[in-house]
Design a protein around this motif. Structure first.
Motif, mmCIF file in Angstrom:
data_model
loop_
_atom_site.group_PDB
_atom_site.id
_atom_site.type_symbol
_atom_site.label_atom_id
_atom_site.label_comp_id
_atom_site.label_asym_id
_atom_site.label_seq_id
_atom_site.Cartn_x
_atom_site.Cartn_y
_atom_site.Cartn_z
ATOM 1 N N THR A 39 0.874 -1.357 0.084
ATOM 2 C CA THR A 39 0.082 -0.054 -0.253
ATOM 3 C C THR A 39 0.716 1.333 -0.155
ATOM 4 O OG1 THR A 39 -1.976 -1.138 1.093
ATOM 5 C CG2 THR A 39 -1.814 1.266 1.230
ATOM 6 N N ALA A 40 2.002 1.124 0.717
ATOM 7 C CA ALA A 40 2.954 2.384 0.757
ATOM 8 C C ALA A 40 3.395 2.839 -0.470
ATOM 9 C CB ALA A 40 3.897 2.047 1.977
ATOM 10 N N ALA A 41 3.627 1.635 -1.181
ATOM 11 C CA ALA A 41 4.527 1.715 -2.633
ATOM 12 C C ALA A 41 3.406 2.109 -3.563
ATOM 13 C CB ALA A 41 5.194 0.314 -2.935
ATOM 14 N N SER A 42 2.229 1.648 -3.319
ATOM 15 C CA SER A 42 0.989 2.216 -4.464
ATOM 16 C C SER A 42 0.907 3.658 -4.069
ATOM 17 C CB SER A 42 -0.223 1.319 -4.071
ATOM 18 O OG SER A 42 0.038 0.140 -4.534
ATOM 19 N N ILE A 43 0.851 4.108 -2.945
ATOM 20 C CA ILE A 43 0.623 5.587 -2.525
ATOM 21 C C ILE A 43 1.983 6.382 -3.293
ATOM 22 C CG2 ILE A 43 1.049 7.227 -0.623
ATOM 23 C CD1 ILE A 43 -0.821 5.199 1.131
ATOM 24 N N SER A 44 3.156 5.892 -3.023
ATOM 25 C CA SER A 44 4.211 6.430 -3.648
ATOM 26 C C SER A 44 4.089 6.492 -5.171
ATOM 27 C CB SER A 44 5.359 5.640 -3.344
ATOM 28 O OG SER A 44 6.679 6.204 -4.048
ATOM 29 N N LYS A 45 3.748 5.624 -5.683
ATOM 30 C CA LYS A 45 3.327 5.686 -7.293
ATOM 31 C C LYS A 45 2.303 6.575 -7.556
ATOM 32 C CE LYS A 45 4.528 0.623 -8.368
ATOM 33 N NZ LYS A 45 4.613 0.164 -6.979
ATOM 34 N N GLU A 46 1.385 6.812 -6.732
ATOM 35 C CA GLU A 46 -0.012 7.533 -7.014
ATOM 36 C C GLU A 46 0.531 9.088 -6.964
ATOM 37 O OE1 GLU A 46 -3.908 8.793 -7.562
ATOM 38 O OE2 GLU A 46 -2.872 6.901 -7.851
ATOM 39 N N GLY A 47 1.652 9.722 -6.081
ATOM 40 C CA GLY A 47 2.149 10.632 -5.928
ATOM 41 C C GLY A 47 3.411 11.215 -6.563
ATOM 42 N N TRP A 48 4.265 10.164 -6.948
ATOM 43 C CA TRP A 48 5.381 10.492 -7.576
ATOM 44 C C TRP A 48 5.536 9.846 -8.879
ATOM 45 C CZ3 TRP A 48 4.255 10.666 -2.297
ATOM 46 C CH2 TRP A 48 4.639 11.626 -1.694
ATOM 47 N N LYS A 49 4.955 10.079 -9.823
ATOM 48 C CA LYS A 49 4.873 9.468 -10.939
ATOM 49 C C LYS A 49 6.352 9.429 -11.754
ATOM 50 C CE LYS A 49 0.392 9.150 -11.334
ATOM 51 N NZ LYS A 49 -0.270 7.944 -11.318
ATOM 52 N N GLU A 50 6.920 10.591 -11.733
ATOM 53 C CA GLU A 50 8.475 10.479 -12.073
ATOM 54 C C GLU A 50 9.306 10.222 -10.853
ATOM 55 O OE1 GLU A 50 8.700 10.985 -15.242
ATOM 56 O OE2 GLU A 50 6.582 11.362 -15.681
ATOM 57 N N LYS A 51 10.688 10.775 -11.196
ATOM 58 C CA LYS A 51 11.871 10.225 -10.294
ATOM 59 C C LYS A 51 11.670 11.128 -8.999
ATOM 60 C CE LYS A 51 13.794 7.471 -13.358
ATOM 61 N NZ LYS A 51 13.875 6.235 -13.114
ATOM 62 N N SER A 52 12.277 10.415 -7.924
ATOM 63 C CA SER A 52 12.595 11.292 -6.738
ATOM 64 C C SER A 52 13.806 10.921 -6.153
ATOM 65 C CB SER A 52 11.412 10.738 -5.828
ATOM 66 O OG SER A 52 11.541 11.312 -4.357
ATOM 67 N N ASN A 53 14.676 12.003 -5.854
ATOM 68 C CA ASN A 53 16.106 11.974 -5.369
ATOM 69 C C ASN A 53 15.904 11.163 -3.964
ATOM 70 O OD1 ASN A 53 17.198 12.797 -7.690
ATOM 71 N ND2 ASN A 53 17.056 14.920 -7.064
ATOM 72 N N TYR A 54 14.929 11.549 -3.249
ATOM 73 C CA TYR A 54 14.873 11.205 -1.611
ATOM 74 C C TYR A 54 13.830 10.225 -1.485
ATOM 75 C CZ TYR A 54 17.985 14.944 -0.899
ATOM 76 O OH TYR A 54 19.283 15.806 -0.783
ATOM 77 N N ALA A 55 13.706 9.373 -0.220
ATOM 78 C CA ALA A 55 12.827 8.621 0.088
ATOM 79 C C ALA A 55 12.907 8.670 1.630
ATOM 80 C CB ALA A 55 12.633 7.305 -0.562
ATOM 81 N N VAL A 56 12.001 8.570 2.444
ATOM 82 C CA VAL A 56 11.964 8.199 3.920
ATOM 83 C C VAL A 56 11.413 6.906 4.170
ATOM 84 C CG1 VAL A 56 10.831 8.953 6.173
ATOM 85 C CG2 VAL A 56 11.635 10.873 4.290
ATOM 86 N N ILE A 57 12.153 6.230 4.967
ATOM 87 C CA ILE A 57 11.778 4.766 5.486
ATOM 88 C C ILE A 57 11.390 4.528 6.773
ATOM 89 C CG2 ILE A 57 12.653 2.336 5.151
ATOM 90 C CD1 ILE A 57 14.002 2.762 2.531
ATOM 91 N N VAL A 58 10.464 4.224 7.295
ATOM 92 C CA VAL A 58 10.055 4.018 8.314
ATOM 93 C C VAL A 58 9.838 2.549 8.952
ATOM 94 C CG1 VAL A 58 9.443 6.433 8.668
ATOM 95 C CG2 VAL A 58 7.696 4.477 8.326
ATOM 96 N N ASN A 59 9.740 2.084 10.152
ATOM 97 C CA ASN A 59 9.197 0.852 10.544
ATOM 98 C C ASN A 59 7.858 0.606 10.361
ATOM 99 O OD1 ASN A 59 8.290 -1.507 12.349
ATOM 100 N ND2 ASN A 59 10.458 -1.372 13.198
ATOM 101 N N GLY A 60 7.187 -0.424 9.644
ATOM 102 C CA GLY A 60 6.216 -0.530 9.265
ATOM 103 C C GLY A 60 5.421 -1.512 10.261
ATOM 104 N N GLU A 61 6.074 -1.836 11.378
ATOM 105 C CA GLU A 61 5.443 -2.694 12.196
ATOM 106 C C GLU A 61 5.131 -1.873 13.703
ATOM 107 O OE1 GLU A 61 8.184 -5.707 12.391
ATOM 108 O OE2 GLU A 61 7.327 -6.759 10.626
ATOM 109 N N ASN A 62 5.924 -0.842 13.894
ATOM 110 C CA ASN A 62 5.926 -0.294 15.210
ATOM 111 C C ASN A 62 6.051 1.524 15.069
ATOM 112 O OD1 ASN A 62 5.981 0.264 18.114
ATOM 113 N ND2 ASN A 62 8.102 -0.521 18.207
ATOM 114 N N PHE A 63 4.826 2.116 15.550
ATOM 115 C CA PHE A 63 4.977 3.478 15.131
ATOM 116 C C PHE A 63 5.555 4.521 15.755
ATOM 117 C CE2 PHE A 63 2.239 2.917 18.999
ATOM 118 C CZ PHE A 63 2.532 3.984 19.834
ATOM 119 N N PRO A 64 6.254 4.320 16.873
ATOM 120 C CA PRO A 64 6.883 5.310 17.832
ATOM 121 C C PRO A 64 7.894 6.306 17.109
ATOM 122 C CG PRO A 64 6.829 3.430 19.293
ATOM 123 C CD PRO A 64 6.427 2.980 18.015
ATOM 124 N N ASP A 65 8.903 5.902 16.403
ATOM 125 C CA ASP A 65 9.735 6.458 15.844
ATOM 126 C C ASP A 65 9.144 7.010 14.380
ATOM 127 O OD1 ASP A 65 12.561 6.387 17.062
ATOM 128 O OD2 ASP A 65 11.595 4.323 17.170
#
Length: 747
Positions: A39-65
């Motif tokens: 789902t997160a990858a699909s959201i990325s495809k929806e909003g970023w059709k072209e290239k992106s120099n940056y990405a932010v990666i977070v833990n998908g199982e635990n929210f605090p950070d």
């Protein structure tokens, strides 16, 4: 009326444009995958059709950070992708390659996302920056530091995710760091960070008193509490708190039972200033009330059917408002003024609330080069009536004639607020005018230039000021002068007049042919004319013969033992003859001679008098505000007319004027300088009250000042232009010579 469902537009990278139409019910688009990572990858495809120099990666199982990542992602225009802590998600790996990412931010320490995940990303040739502290609170501060300085900050509960994902798209939109705290406890390092944010315009505390109590919130600088109650209540309150900065015609929906989809969607929502509404397995009451108050056009659902079920989606389609009424528009503009039909207009919804909706017009550009009334049609999709726009193009001034005006001196004249113009459609109309300061073209004639909106030329007003002295004159006393034969004498150019308000003013006077007296003694009578005064002014000039009293050796004051002093007992009087009382004579200035000509009480004609003594001298000092009303003494005189007719009279002695000034410090009499803050024509009569005569006061040695009467200002008016100083001659009553007064203009 046929009511239709109103919809608004949700702006996404795929299909949203500002020209979207209103439809009968909100259109729904689901963005999802089989897992939260997909789902997160699909959201990325929806909003970023072209290239992106940056990405932010977070833990998908635990929210605090993870929940603090949205503002950082927005700063770098990056999507938020999820991964398990111990291995890189294949969906995330594929999306990183598709985007061509060169830099990745990992949010959390090595216990949150393992080192092997970081190594896997690096092996793809991507630079990795890890932002991770020992605790979730330290991690939030590290992320805030990377976001940078901000005018606003959000403080949320770090022990749950609901408030954080509710504020996340707004925080991302406003580049507002998200700081974590505990229930009624703010860690020391967090408090130190907040203490340093005293320049922040606002620090929002998200949550009620059960999160941060009133005593604790006072320690946070510039703090403001928003959102209280349950998670869904707070979600709606947060949206409403920032509604003026959001596109509320568009909406994303995400589950409030987990953080992953809403967090991944926050970066997408921030791109288009769209909020995220949290829902449960059924539509929560706060969310339902929010939908019922809005006009929704398109809804984006974040997550698959297992996360946001079909019944919730159906509710979101059925709840929005309908169009009830649309008011037509009337707009006034001026000829040649550009006009573009509005892209949106206010409609009345089915709950009688007012909403803003897009509108299409039958033309995009309007010709306004000709005045008139024009009508245009517009439409809102699925609303079955035309929207009428009536455009009134008003004419502009085409020709304005110059103005001539007259005024009399000492009268007021107000420049007109409006002038009559021939308009571009041939009609006549009054238009507002603003005037510049005038300039003096020649004595008595002034020229003013005016400006009228939408008229390219200056308007000229010529004002002619006619001298009209005396129109308010109450009376003018006749004059008497005594001179020695062969001395110089010039008839005065001005006399003192008593005005209707009992004030004294100098007015100009003109005389008939001047008789030559230089070689002849005797009495001469002149008659003068003051404009506006219906009586003639008489001047008696007495020319003394060779036996007259020397004006430089006056009878009073003299030494007590002087045999010529009338008060000397050795100068006897003849008590056998009667003494006729002449009355009170015009006062003289201390040190000046007594008058040598009086009116004979029998013949009523001027006659020479020889004063023989002063029989009474009252030296009581009469103090007054004006020098003309002050007295240092009052003297009763006795004398003879024709050598044998005894007469007596009283005369007042005015204090001798030592000098004229405007500022006296008790020591030096400085030249008269009058500061003014003025422009245009300045009436010198306004300056009279600022002049002061310096005299010896009642104690006989201390100097003091008194008001004066100015007989004549020459010139009476000054046209204040660019000069700093102006010089004016003033003739002062009871002062021997005219003085020069400096007008000092303050700008």
């Amino acid at each position: 009326m046929n009511k239709k469902k109103l919809t608004a537009l949700i702006i996404t990278a795929l299909c949203i444009t500002s020209a979207a139409k209103v439809s009968a019910a909100p259109s729904v688009k689901r963005i999802y995958g089989q897992t939260r990572y997909e789902t997160a990858a699909s959201i990325s495809k929806e909003g970023w059709k072209e290239k992106s120099n940056y990405a932010v990666i977070v833990n998908g199982e635990n929210f605090p950070d993870a929940i603090t990542a949205a503002p950082l992602a927005s700063k770098y225009k990056a999507p938020i992708l999820l991964t398990p802590k111990n291995e890189l998600s294949p969906f995330t790996s594929v999306e990183l390659k598709r985007l061509g990412v060169k830099n990745v931010f990992i949010i959390g320490g090595k216990g949150v996302i393992y080192q092997n995940v970081e190594d896997g990303i690096k092996s793809m040739g991507i630079k990795v920056t890890r932002l991770g502290g020992k605790t979730r609170y330290e991690t939030a501060l590290l992320v805030a530091g990377k976001v940078g300085k901000s005018k606003q900050i959000a403080v949320v509960d770090g022990t749950s995710f609901g408030d954080a994902v509710s504020i996340a798209p707004i925080a991302a939109l406003k580049q507002m760091p998200i700081i974590l705290a505990q229930k009624n406890y703010i860690p020391d390092d967090v408090m130190k960070y907040l203490d340093k944010q005293k320049k922040a315009e606002q620090i929002y505390v998200i949550g009620g008193k059960d999160f941060i109590n009133d005593n604790l919130i006072k320690k946070i600088p510039n703090s403001k509490r928003i959102a209280e109650g349950g998670m869904y209540d707070k979600n709606v309150q947060i949206i409403n708190a920032f509604k003026n900065e959001l596109n509320l015609n568009n909406l994303y929906i995400a589950s409030g039972k987990d953080y992953a989809d809403a967090l991944a969607g926050s970066a997408l929502a921030a791109q288009n200033a769209v909020p995220i509404l949290l829902v449960d397995n059924t539509m929560p009451e706060p969310s339902k009330r929010f939908l019922q108050s809005q006009v929704i056009n398109e809804i984006g659902v974040l997550g698959g059917p297992a996360v946001v079920n079909s019944s919730v989606i159906q509710s979101s389609k059925d709840l929005p408002l309908e169009v009830a009424d649309v008011n037509n528009i009337v707009k006034n503009i001026y000829q040649n003024e550009e006009f573009t039909p509005p892209k949106t207009m206010i409609i009345t919804a089915s709950d009688n609330s007012k909403k803003e909706m897009p509108v299409d017009w039958n033309l995009k550009k309007i010709d306004t080069t000709k005045p008139g009334i024009y009508t245009f049609k517009g439409s809102i999709e699925d609303y079955n009536k035309d929207i009428i726009l009536t455009l009134i193009v008003k004419p502009i001034p085409d020709k304005i004639d110059d103005i001539k005006a007259e005024a009399e001196t000492r009268s007021s004249y107000n420049l007109p607020d409006t002038v009559t113009a021939t308009m571009s459609d041939g009609s006549l109309g009054d238009v507002d005018v603003s005037w510049d300061y005038g300039t003096q073209k020649k004595p008595g004639i002034y020229e003013f230039l005016g400006t009228v909106d939408r008229y390219s030329k200056k308007i000229k007003l010529t004002l002619t000021i006619k001298q009209q002295y005396g129109q308010n004159i109450k009376s003018i006393n006749n004059l008497k002068y005594i001179v020695d034969k062969k001395s110089d004498f010039t008839l005065p150019r001005a006399v003192t007049a008593t005005m209707q308000d009992n004030s004294k003013k100098g007015v100009a006077i003109s005389w008939g042919t001047e008789k030559k007296y230089k070689y002849y003694d005797g009495v001469y009578i002149y008659e003068g004319i003051v404009k506006g005064y219906n009586k003639k002014v008489s001047l008696m000039l007495i020319v003394r013969d060779e036996n007259g009293i020397d004006p430089n050796d006056p009878i009073y004051p003299t030494k007590p033992d002087d045999p010529n002093n009338p008060t000397n007992p050795d100068n006897p009087e003849n008590p056998g003859e009667s003494i006729k009382n002449i009355g009170e004579l015009e006062p003289i200035v201390q040190g000046d001679p007594y008058p040598t000509t009086v009116i004979d009480p029998d013949t009523k004609k001027p006659a020479q008098v020889t004063w023989t003594r002063s029989i009474n001298i009252d030296t009581t000092f009469v103090d007054a505000d004006n020098i003309d009303d002050c007295r240092v003494a009052k003297v009763t005189l006795e004398g003879t007319i024709g050598g044998n007719k005894k007469v007596k009279a009283t005369i007042g002695i005015i204090p001798k004027i030592l000098g004229i000034t405007t500022e006296y410090n008790g020591t030096n009499i400085v030249p008269a300088v009058i500061p003014i803050e003025s422009s245009g024509v300045y009436d010198m009569s306004n300056a009279t009250q600022k002049l002061r005569a310096v005299i010896i006061g009642p104690d006989g040695h201390t100097r003091t000042t008194k008001k004066v009467n100015v007989l004549l200002w020459d010139p009476p008016y000054i046209d204040i232009g660019d000069s700093q100083n102006y010089y004016v001659r003033a003739t002062i009553n009871h002062f021997s010579n005219p003085i020069m007064v400096t007008l000092q203009v303050r700008r």
